[in-house]
Write a protein that holds these residues in place. Structure first.
Motif, PDB file in Angstrom:
ATOM      1  N   VAL A  47       0.832  -1.208   0.000  1.00 20.25           N
ATOM      2  CA  VAL A  47       0.000   0.000   0.000  1.00 20.25           C
ATOM      3  C   VAL A  47       0.868   1.260   0.000  1.00 20.25           C
ATOM      4  N   VAL A  48       0.653   2.113  -0.986  1.00 18.77           N
ATOM      5  CA  VAL A  48       1.367   3.389  -1.079  1.00 18.77           C
ATOM      6  C   VAL A  48       0.813   4.335  -0.019  1.00 18.77           C
ATOM      7  N   THR A  49       1.724   4.965   0.753  1.00 19.59           N
ATOM      8  CA  THR A  49       1.274   5.929   1.754  1.00 19.59           C
ATOM      9  C   THR A  49       1.550   7.364   1.285  1.00 19.59           C
ATOM     10  N   GLU A  50       2.809   7.805   1.367  1.00 13.41           N
ATOM     11  CA  GLU A  50       3.136   9.176   0.975  1.00 13.41           C
ATOM     12  C   GLU A  50       4.632   9.284   0.729  1.00 13.41           C
ATOM     13  N   GLY A  51       5.093  10.489   0.434  1.00  9.41           N
ATOM     14  CA  GLY A  51       6.507  10.717   0.263  1.00  9.41           C
ATOM     15  C   GLY A  51       7.188  10.906   1.597  1.00  9.41           C
ATOM     16  N   SER A  52       8.462  11.258   1.575  1.00  7.84           N
ATOM     17  CA  SER A  52       9.169  11.535   2.831  1.00  7.84           C
ATOM     18  C   SER A  52       8.789  12.906   3.379  1.00  7.84           C
ATOM     19  N   SER A  53       8.411  13.818   2.495  1.00 11.37           N
ATOM     20  CA  SER A  53       7.981  15.160   2.923  1.00 11.37           C
ATOM     21  C   SER A  53       6.907  15.691   1.980  1.00 11.37           C
ATOM     22  N   SER A  54       6.070  14.793   1.483  1.00  9.96           N
ATOM     23  CA  SER A  54       5.041  15.192   0.520  1.00  9.96           C
ATOM     24  C   SER A  54       3.918  14.172   0.520  1.00  9.96           C
ATOM     25  N   ASN A  55       2.801  14.573  -0.052  1.00 16.27           N
ATOM     26  CA  ASN A  55       1.698  13.648  -0.311  1.00 16.27           C
ATOM     27  C   ASN A  55       1.735  13.220  -1.768  1.00 16.27           C
ATOM     28  N   ILE A  56       1.238  12.017  -2.038  1.00 16.98           N
ATOM     29  CA  ILE A  56       1.311  11.437  -3.380  1.00 16.98           C
ATOM     30  C   ILE A  56      -0.084  11.254  -3.957  1.00 16.98           C
ATOM     31  N   PHE A  57      -0.231  11.635  -5.208  1.00 18.77           N
ATOM     32  CA  PHE A  57      -1.471  11.471  -5.964  1.00 18.77           C
ATOM     33  C   PHE A  57      -1.183  10.676  -7.226  1.00 18.77           C
ATOM     34  N   MET A  58      -2.166   9.898  -7.653  1.00 22.84           N
ATOM     35  CA  MET A  58      -2.065   9.277  -8.968  1.00 22.84           C
ATOM     36  C   MET A  58      -3.365   9.517  -9.723  1.00 22.84           C
ATOM     37  N   VAL A  59      -3.265   9.494 -11.047  1.00 23.14           N
ATOM     38  CA  VAL A  59      -4.417   9.706 -11.924  1.00 23.14           C
ATOM     39  C   VAL A  59      -4.615   8.467 -12.784  1.00 23.14           C
ATOM     40  N   LYS A  60      -5.846   7.971 -12.829  1.00 23.00           N
ATOM     41  CA  LYS A  60      -6.187   6.840 -13.690  1.00 23.00           C
ATOM     42  C   LYS A  60      -7.568   7.086 -14.268  1.00 23.00           C
ATOM     43  N   ASN A  61      -7.638   7.086 -15.618  1.00 23.91           N
ATOM     44  CA  ASN A  61      -8.908   7.323 -16.315  1.00 23.91           C
ATOM     45  C   ASN A  61      -9.554   8.629 -15.848  1.00 23.91           C
TER      46      ASN A  61
END
Length: 277
Positions: free
Chosen positions: A173-187
């Motif tokens: 499970v992807v959580t976040e970066g070391s000092s950032s939040n992570i987003f992904m785009v699909k469809n």
């Protein structure tokens, strides 16, 4: 002359002192906020200090001063140091006491703060690289504490692999970066990990989610896997310093490349407009 905050006043930096017995030094027993400043104005000030208050409550720490007073000190510091673009850093520890794991509740919390000039990275339109690594942090990542050892080890590992940021994951499970939040785009749907105890609910994250809603994007706050992000159409990160930054490559646990797509570009532009920079 540079000024800093010590408790409830501004003092010259060279005159500022901190006790050797501060619990922040011994245990990392404290909290902090980093508030971006654009054109001399603090960005999302109320949201940052709401999180500051919540962090203090979660670790049973009394405020060194009322929130409005701390806000006023932060704004005065920005003005006194003639800060145009950069950030103001506010930190509060549980206070000074002889070293003992067990804290007492009658301690006086200790407040400090400083400003730093910074150029925001608005030239990263081609995307950055992330290094995927196991998330080894404790289970209360929602509290913005001084205990950042897991984060800095992840950041160091990313840099050692020529990546600008880490992508942390607990198992699959992807959580976040070391000092950032992570987003992904699909469809054309935007995904990000829910704001629970496994991530810090970034203020820039919150602003971007709101902007995405205004732009009629469907934002889904649910956990996603390494397989999911490997197959994503776009990936981007958000933070105070990174703002909205696209990702062009992930390496480490997974290997994947991405084009800088229209969703990240649109959100970048929308975010830039909110800062008036």
């Amino acid at each position: 002359m540079t000024y800093v905050i010590i408790q409830d006043e501004l003092v010259h930096r060279q005159d500022a002192t901190i006790s050797f017995d501060d619990r922040g030094y011994y245990f990392g027993d404290g909290i902090y906020e980093v508030i971006p400043v654009y054109n001399g104005r603090p960005f999302a000030l109320n949201e940052h200090f709401q999180r500051f208050l919540e962090s203090a409550q979660k670790i049973d720490m009394p405020l060194a001063a009322p929130v409005d007073k701390i806000k006023s000190l932060a704004c005065s510091l920005i003005e006194q140091n003639n800060l145009d673009n950069g950030y103001v850093y506010i930190q509060m520890t549980r206070g000074v006491a002889e070293r003992n794991h067990l804290y007492e509740r009658d301690l006086t919390s200790f407040l400090t703060g400083f400003t730093k000039e910074m150029t925001f990275p608005r030239d990263k339109h081609n995307g950055i690289s992330l290094y995927a690594t196991e998330d080894i942090r404790w289970l209360r990542c929602d509290i913005k504490t001084l205990n950042l050892l897991g984060n800095i080890m992840a950041k160091r590992k990313a840099a050692d692999h020529n990546c600008e940021e880490a992508l942390q994951h607990r198992g699959d499970v992807v959580t976040e970066g070391s000092s950032s939040n992570i987003f992904m785009v699909k469809n054309k749907n935007i995904y990000t990990h829910p704001a629970n105890n496994f991530i810090l609910n970034g203020i820039t994250r919150q602003v971007v989610i709101s902007l995405a809603g205004d732009l009629k994007y469907n934002v889904i706050e649910e956990a996603f896997s390494l397989d999911d992000i490997e197959q994503a159409d776009e990936v981007f990160i958000t933070s105070t310093s990174a703002e909205v930054t696209p990702v062009s490559k992930i390496q480490g646990t997974i290997e994947s490349s991405y084009l800088v797509g229209p969703v990240a570009k649109t959100l970048q532009e929308a975010f830039y407009r909110t800062t008036n920079l």
